[in-house]
Write a protein that holds these residues in place. Structure first.
Motif, PDB file in Angstrom:
ATOM      1  N   ASP A   1       1.065  -1.524  -0.042  1.00  0.00           N
ATOM      2  CA  ASP A   1      -0.033  -0.058  -0.007  1.00  0.00           C
ATOM      3  C   ASP A   1       0.664   1.111   0.101  1.00  0.00           C
ATOM      4  N   ASP A   2       1.959   1.211  -0.200  1.00  0.00           N
ATOM      5  CA  ASP A   2       3.075   2.326  -0.190  1.00  0.00           C
ATOM      6  C   ASP A   2       3.680   3.082  -1.411  1.00  0.00           C
ATOM      7  N   SER A   3       2.614   3.674  -2.246  1.00  0.00           N
ATOM      8  CA  SER A   3       3.079   4.176  -3.765  1.00  0.00           C
ATOM      9  C   SER A   3       3.746   5.891  -3.640  1.00  0.00           C
ATOM     10  N   ASN A   4       4.134   5.795  -4.551  1.00  0.00           N
ATOM     11  CA  ASN A   4       5.455   6.928  -5.049  1.00  0.00           C
ATOM     12  C   ASN A   4       4.751   7.591  -6.785  1.00  0.00           C
ATOM     13  N   ILE A   5       4.544   8.743  -7.051  1.00  0.00           N
ATOM     14  CA  ILE A   5       4.822   9.002  -8.105  1.00  0.00           C
ATOM     15  C   ILE A   5       5.097   9.898  -9.275  1.00  0.00           C
ATOM     16  N   PHE A   6       5.951   9.366  -9.737  1.00  0.00           N
ATOM     17  CA  PHE A   6       7.091  10.604  -9.830  1.00  0.00           C
ATOM     18  C   PHE A   6       6.362  11.616 -11.466  1.00  0.00           C
ATOM     19  N   VAL A   7       6.613  12.908 -11.173  1.00  0.00           N
ATOM     20  CA  VAL A   7       6.502  14.132 -12.508  1.00  0.00           C
ATOM     21  C   VAL A   7       7.711  14.927 -12.057  1.00  0.00           C
ATOM     22  N   LYS A   8       6.971  15.952 -13.470  1.00  0.00           N
ATOM     23  CA  LYS A   8       8.571  16.555 -13.751  1.00  0.00           C
ATOM     24  C   LYS A   8       8.852  18.193 -12.915  1.00  0.00           C
ATOM     25  N   SER A   9       7.597  18.414 -12.463  1.00  0.00           N
ATOM     26  CA  SER A   9       6.995  19.784 -11.539  1.00  0.00           C
ATOM     27  C   SER A   9       6.041  20.112 -10.700  1.00  0.00           C
ATOM     28  N   GLU A  10       6.360  20.508  -9.721  1.00  0.00           N
ATOM     29  CA  GLU A  10       5.719  20.734  -8.643  1.00  0.00           C
ATOM     30  C   GLU A  10       4.458  21.196  -8.919  1.00  0.00           C
ATOM     31  N   MET A  11       3.820  21.999 -10.393  1.00  0.00           N
ATOM     32  CA  MET A  11       2.723  21.828 -10.162  1.00  0.00           C
ATOM     33  C   MET A  11       1.816  21.018 -10.947  1.00  0.00           C
ATOM     34  N   SER A  12       2.535  19.805 -11.607  1.00  0.00           N
ATOM     35  CA  SER A  12       1.505  18.934 -11.477  1.00  0.00           C
ATOM     36  C   SER A  12       1.763  17.658 -10.358  1.00  0.00           C
ATOM     37  N   ALA A  13       2.158  18.232  -9.714  1.00  0.00           N
ATOM     38  CA  ALA A  13       2.416  17.404  -8.888  1.00  0.00           C
ATOM     39  C   ALA A  13       1.470  17.463  -8.095  1.00  0.00           C
ATOM     40  N   ASN A  14       1.123  18.514  -7.706  1.00  0.00           N
ATOM     41  CA  ASN A  14      -0.024  19.057  -7.086  1.00  0.00           C
ATOM     42  C   ASN A  14      -1.435  18.823  -7.282  1.00  0.00           C
ATOM     43  N   ARG A  15      -1.430  18.435  -8.837  1.00  0.00           N
ATOM     44  CA  ARG A  15      -2.298  17.996  -9.912  1.00  0.00           C
ATOM     45  C   ARG A  15      -2.637  17.141  -9.325  1.00  0.00           C
ATOM     46  N   VAL A  16      -1.651  16.072  -9.832  1.00  0.00           N
ATOM     47  CA  VAL A  16      -1.919  14.551  -9.035  1.00  0.00           C
ATOM     48  C   VAL A  16      -2.090  14.309  -7.896  1.00  0.00           C
TER      49      VAL A  16
END
Length: 430
Positions: free
Chosen positions: A223-238
């Motif tokens: 149940d541990d998940s990490n999602i990786f994106v390229k920008s802080e804005m995208s990360a907050n949206r995701v």
């Protein structure tokens, strides 16, 4: 053949029986041990199979036990009876064959030929591809909040057999016995049985498929998940949209305080964190993971405890702890820490050794014996001064004479039944 008949085939049941016996484990509410299970199944196998086929089998309540967590809290486990463990294992073996090829490549927990190291290597791959913002997802009390109806509806997509689904539901609904009282279980699946891990992956596979459909890079271990994106804005949206999806579709509560957007160096995953070295991301044990190693060894190296038992027991136990910790964290960069920890460990052991010698005469003779065999050539006055020092044991074990004469190589020598003390740095580098 119906799926329930495949589960109840003698070959599958025998494999389940052997696995449960090899895993050992404590008895459930009926107090039957794994050593009694062969005889019981020999006498009751056909009756159990008949009850399952007629939908009359009723699992017994699981025994509630608690294991301490690193944060001071306790994790609840549910221990099924040995009989129920065998049947759960038989179901799990068949479900794994059905689902293993369907699971996401980004799921690593509770799966054959996959490990935490594989999950860490995948996270480093994403970080080094430039996805340097991490959405650290935390599902609150995941195993305690799984919705039974939702899980059965997900299972029904692949499992077309009503007997199998009925049996799984009965295991989900088996009560929980705590302090002699049985409580009904209307939500969640207690950790501790062989069936929980595969059902956990089946439930969260819907989450994996949703992330894949969005084209997101992610790694999930249980149940541990990490999602990786390229920008802080995208990360907050995701983070916002994924949290909403989990709560709406899988009825899971996402922790508002623990789920966050962080840079890799602030991220913690499976006991590791990340750092950048020469434009490349590497992983290392977290500070908390390192402190756990110190704490485990401290508990074993309490002086009164160690003096009351043989060095064989102390060295054996310390070697198990240190090797086990290094085997898990060896994928990380930790050469400096291993050197520092090794020095601390040997100092604690030297204190125990000279305190066991106790009397000045014994300390003097033992150090003289070592001095003759080793090339350091300390004078009699130096050794006499150490043996008759009025300093406390801790300070006395920290001088040059003790450090050189009871060095890492001497401690690493096997002596009769006593194993040599593991050298953490050398073991890590090897």
């Amino acid at each position: 053949m119906r799926l329930i008949e495949v589960i109840l085939e003698d070959e599958n049941l025998n494999e389940a029986l052997n696995r449960v016996k090899s895993n050992k484990g404590v008895a459930g509410v009926d107090k039957m041990t794994v050593y009694e299970i062969d005889t019981y199944f020999q006498n009751n196998r056909e009756r159990i199979k008949k009850e399952i086929l007629e939908k009359k089998y009723r699992p017994q309540p699981v025994k509630r036990v608690y294991i301490p967590k690193s944060n001071g809290k306790k994790r609840p486990l549910g221990i099924p009876t040995v009989i129920d463990r065998v049947i759960q294992q038989a179901i799990a073996q068949v479900l794994i064959k059905i689902y293993e090829d369907k699971f996401s490549d980004n799921s690593y927990g509770f799966r054959p030929q996959r490990s935490a190291h594989d999950a860490l290597e995948k996270t480093l791959e994403y970080l080094n591809e430039g996805f340097e913002w991490v959405v650290d997802m935390d599902i609150e009390a995941y195993f305690d909040t799984v919705n039974h109806d939702k899980l059965i509806s997900i299972l029904r997509e692949e499992v077309k057999d009503s007997n199998t689904l009925h049996l799984i539901r009965k295991f989900l609904q088996a009560g929980i016995m705590e302090k002699g009282l049985v409580k009904p279980n209307i939500i969640g699946m207690p950790q501790g049985g062989p069936l929980s891990p595969v059902l956990s992956n089946i439930y969260l596979d819907k989450f994996d498929k949703e992330l894949e459909s969005r084209g997101l890079r992610f790694v999930r271990y249980a149940d541990d998940s990490n999602i990786f994106v390229k920008s802080e804005m995208s990360a907050n949206r995701v983070m916002k949209s994924v949290t909403s999806w989990l709560e709406r579709k899988l009825f899971l509560k996402v922790s508002a305080t623990k789920t966050k957007v962080v840079r890799p160096s602030k991220s913690k995953f499976l006991g590791f964190t990340y750092f950048k070295m020469s434009d490349k991301w590497e992983c290392a044990p977290t500070h908390k993971s390192k402190m756990k190693l110190y704490d485990k060894c401290r508990k074993e190296l309490i002086r009164k405890k160690c003096i009351a038992r043989s060095n064989t027991i102390t060295f054996t136990r310390i070697n198990q702890i240190v090797r086990g910790w290094i085997n898990y964290f060896k994928i990380g960069k930790m050469k400096i820490f291993m050197d520092k920890f090794g020095q601390w460990l040997r100092h604690k052991i030297r204190v125990i050794i000279i305190k066991r010698w106790k009397k000045s005469e014994k300390i003097y003779k033992s150090l003289q014996l070592l001095n003759k065999k080793l090339p350091y050539k300390f004078s009699e006055e130096q050794i006499y001064a150490v043996a008759n020092s009025r300093l406390g044991w801790y300070k006395r074990a920290n001088g040059n004479v003790i450090n050189f004469l009871i060095n890492a190589d001497i401690l690493a020598i096997n002596k009769r039944e006593r194993p040599g003390l593991v050298n953490p740095l050398r073991y890590y580098l090897s």
